[in-house]
Design a protein around this motif. Structure first.
Motif, PDB file in Angstrom:
ATOM      1  N   LYS A  98     -25.577  16.036  31.136  1.00 46.68           N
ATOM      2  CA  LYS A  98     -25.301  15.626  32.521  1.00 46.68           C
ATOM      3  C   LYS A  98     -25.581  14.143  32.711  1.00 46.68           C
ATOM      4  N   THR A  99     -26.726  13.708  32.159  1.00 44.97           N
ATOM      5  CA  THR A  99     -27.088  12.299  32.281  1.00 44.97           C
ATOM      6  C   THR A  99     -26.031  11.419  31.614  1.00 44.97           C
ATOM      7  N   PHE A 100     -25.571  11.856  30.440  1.00 43.22           N
ATOM      8  CA  PHE A 100     -24.555  11.087  29.725  1.00 43.22           C
ATOM      9  C   PHE A 100     -23.301  10.902  30.578  1.00 43.22           C
ATOM     10  N   TYR A 101     -22.797  12.011  31.153  1.00 43.93           N
ATOM     11  CA  TYR A 101     -21.565  11.916  31.939  1.00 43.93           C
ATOM     12  C   TYR A 101     -21.766  11.061  33.187  1.00 43.93           C
ATOM     13  N   TRP A 102     -22.945  11.200  33.814  1.00 41.96           N
ATOM     14  CA  TRP A 102     -23.223  10.412  35.007  1.00 41.96           C
ATOM     15  C   TRP A 102     -23.197   8.923  34.665  1.00 41.96           C
ATOM     16  N   LEU A 103     -23.888   8.596  33.548  1.00 41.15           N
ATOM     17  CA  LEU A 103     -24.028   7.190  33.170  1.00 41.15           C
ATOM     18  C   LEU A 103     -22.689   6.604  32.702  1.00 41.15           C
ATOM     19  N   SER A 156     -18.339   2.914  32.666  1.00 40.59           N
ATOM     20  CA  SER A 156     -17.073   2.743  31.967  1.00 40.59           C
ATOM     21  C   SER A 156     -15.937   3.002  32.948  1.00 40.59           C
ATOM     22  N   SER A 157     -14.856   2.263  32.776  1.00 38.59           N
ATOM     23  CA  SER A 157     -13.730   2.455  33.687  1.00 38.59           C
ATOM     24  C   SER A 157     -12.908   3.676  33.282  1.00 38.59           C
ATOM     25  N   THR A 158     -13.159   4.202  32.076  1.00 38.11           N
ATOM     26  CA  THR A 158     -12.477   5.422  31.650  1.00 38.11           C
ATOM     27  C   THR A 158     -13.242   6.624  32.184  1.00 38.11           C
ATOM     28  N   GLU A 159     -12.602   7.426  33.024  1.00 38.84           N
ATOM     29  CA  GLU A 159     -13.322   8.535  33.644  1.00 38.84           C
ATOM     30  C   GLU A 159     -13.395   9.736  32.725  1.00 38.84           C
ATOM     31  N   ILE A 184     -10.789   8.873  24.369  1.00 42.04           N
ATOM     32  CA  ILE A 184      -9.371   8.624  24.082  1.00 42.04           C
ATOM     33  C   ILE A 184      -8.479   9.521  24.941  1.00 42.04           C
ATOM     34  N   PHE A 185      -8.861  10.815  25.020  1.00 41.74           N
ATOM     35  CA  PHE A 185      -8.090  11.752  25.838  1.00 41.74           C
ATOM     36  C   PHE A 185      -8.025  11.259  27.284  1.00 41.74           C
ATOM     37  N   ALA A 186      -9.160  10.763  27.780  1.00 39.55           N
ATOM     38  CA  ALA A 186      -9.201  10.298  29.168  1.00 39.55           C
ATOM     39  C   ALA A 186      -8.443   8.978  29.316  1.00 39.55           C
ATOM     40  N   TRP A 187      -8.552   8.135  28.300  1.00 44.19           N
ATOM     41  CA  TRP A 187      -7.987   6.793  28.383  1.00 44.19           C
ATOM     42  C   TRP A 187      -6.460   6.811  28.519  1.00 44.19           C
ATOM     43  N   VAL A 188      -5.788   7.739  27.814  1.00 42.37           N
ATOM     44  CA  VAL A 188      -4.324   7.726  27.838  1.00 42.37           C
ATOM     45  C   VAL A 188      -3.758   8.123  29.205  1.00 42.37           C
ATOM     46  N   GLY A 189      -4.570   8.772  30.028  1.00 45.20           N
ATOM     47  CA  GLY A 189      -4.124   9.075  31.388  1.00 45.20           C
ATOM     48  C   GLY A 189      -3.239  10.305  31.485  1.00 45.20           C
ATOM     49  N   TYR A 190      -2.092  10.184  32.139  1.00 42.61           N
ATOM     50  CA  TYR A 190      -1.145  11.278  32.404  1.00 42.61           C
ATOM     51  C   TYR A 190      -1.685  12.232  33.483  1.00 42.61           C
ATOM     52  N   PHE A 245     -20.638   5.291  24.584  1.00 37.81           N
ATOM     53  CA  PHE A 245     -20.960   4.078  25.349  1.00 37.81           C
ATOM     54  C   PHE A 245     -20.367   2.841  24.685  1.00 37.81           C
ATOM     55  N   ILE A 246     -20.588   2.724  23.387  1.00 44.05           N
ATOM     56  CA  ILE A 246     -20.171   1.496  22.695  1.00 44.05           C
ATOM     57  C   ILE A 246     -18.642   1.409  22.647  1.00 44.05           C
ATOM     58  N   ASN A 247     -17.975   2.545  22.448  1.00 41.64           N
ATOM     59  CA  ASN A 247     -16.512   2.508  22.304  1.00 41.64           C
ATOM     60  C   ASN A 247     -15.779   2.367  23.619  1.00 41.64           C
TER      61      ASN A 247
END
Ligand code: UDP
Ligand code: MG
Length: 315
Positions: free
Chosen positions: A145-150, A155-158, A190-196, A228-230
């Motif tokens: 949960k903390t990871f997803y919140w942070l 990051s601009s990728t949701e 990556i899955f989130a980044w491509v959008g759609y 985080f880094i990627n």
């Protein structure tokens, strides 16, 4: 007469496998039940990727591939990680639709029917998310949960909390994913980044049918660091900002000391606070260096352009 081949669609199922000798058969049987349900509109094609398993996974895969025409497998030369197995599968998948599933039946194949329905309605991706985290150690849930919140803060990728890798995608989406040719692959990002257009189906968490999870607390921690880094430059920004602020504060400090000396003379006091300040600044510098080092390590790996995986055997 109705021409079935004209509407028949091929669904590629990519399954990364690491030490899954006990789960492959039950998994395949469960999928085949759905396969019969969805035939003849949809034709299944299975692509198992053996990610350097240390048990009898490869033998099991050889056997099922011999039994069924639509079952294929790749076997890596060693364990390259789930991300690599996913990539190998997605690259080889040639279906009109592609789905990614774990071999342990934590991703219920029955959902494919609804997922396909949603794709027909016009969505490009149908993802799945767990509505709860029952059966998972509390500490793991807390960190997840903390990871997803942070990560969603910095990051601009949701990234969606509880989203599984289990998803059904159109050909177009898979092609987009494959266009990202980074070596460090953080699939959730990556899955989130491509959008759609993505539609999420929720389901209750399930336990593995057999075998054990290959994720330890530390491997998950490393994995989240990768995220985080990627997918964020925030750690670098934090280092830059704390560095700048402490620099500005120290200028004021120096001015204060110089004026005090000129106005009131000097007394040798305050060495203890001085030592703590030196330690504090020294610590910050090391932290910042460490963060920068992480990014450089990623750049180093990317520039080497090593293959993400090596296939030893196909079938
Ligand atoms: N997996 C893999 N390579 C690895 C670790 C895992 O291909 O190095 C596969 C594993 O066989 C399973 C999927 O990735 O099909 C998810 O792994 P697991 O069930 O251990 O993760 P969890 O469901 O606990 O997150
Ligand atoms: Mg699992």
């Amino acid at each position: 007469m109705k021409d079935d081949t004209a509407i028949m669609k091929k669904l590629s199922i990519v399954v990364p496998c690491y030490n899954e000798e006990k789960t492959i058969r039950p998994f395949l049987e469960a999928c085949q039940r759905v396969e019969h349900q969805m035939a003849p509109d949809v034709l299944f094609d299975y692509l198992f990727v053996n990610d350097g398993s240390k048990d009898e996974t490869l033998d099991t895969l050889r056997e099922v591939a011999r039994l069924y025409d639509n079952v294929h497998y790749f076997s890596f030369s060693r364990n390259f990680g789930k991300e690599a197995a996913l990539l190998a599968g997605l690259e080889a998948a040639d279906g009109d639709f592609v789905t990614v599933m774990d071999a342990d039946l934590q991703d219920p194949p029955e959902l494919l029917v609804d997922m396909y329905q949603k794709i027909q309605e016009g969505y490009d991706v149908v993802g799945t998310r767990r509505s709860d985290r029952t059966g998972e150690p509390a500490i793991r849930s807390f960190f997840a949960k903390t990871f997803y919140w942070l990560i969603n803060k910095i990051s601009s990728t949701e990234m969606v909390d509880g989203a599984r890798d289990f998803r059904l995608m159109t050909r177009q989406v898979v092609d987009s994913i494959l266009e990202l040719n980074e070596v460090n692959r953080f699939s959730k990002g990556i899955f989130a980044w491509v959008g759609y257009n993505v539609y999420y189906i929720s389901y209750e968490n399930r336990d593995r049918i057999a075998g054990e999870t290959s994720w330890s607390f530390w491997s998950l921690l490393r994995y989240s660091m990768d995220g985080f880094i990627n997918f964020s430059e925030a750690p670098l920004n934090i280092a830059t900002w704390t560095g700048s602020i402490s620099f500005i504060v120290s200028i004021f400090g120096i001015l204060f000391i110089v004026f005090r000396k000129l106005l009131f003379g000097d007394a040798v006091t305050g060495w203890a606070s001085l030592v703590s300040i030196i330690l504090f600044i020294g610590g910050l510098q090391l932290l910042a260096l460490g963060i920068i080092g992480k990014y450089i390590a990623k750049i180093f790996l990317e520039t080497k352009k090593r293959p993400v995986y090596i296939i030893k055997e196909k079938g």
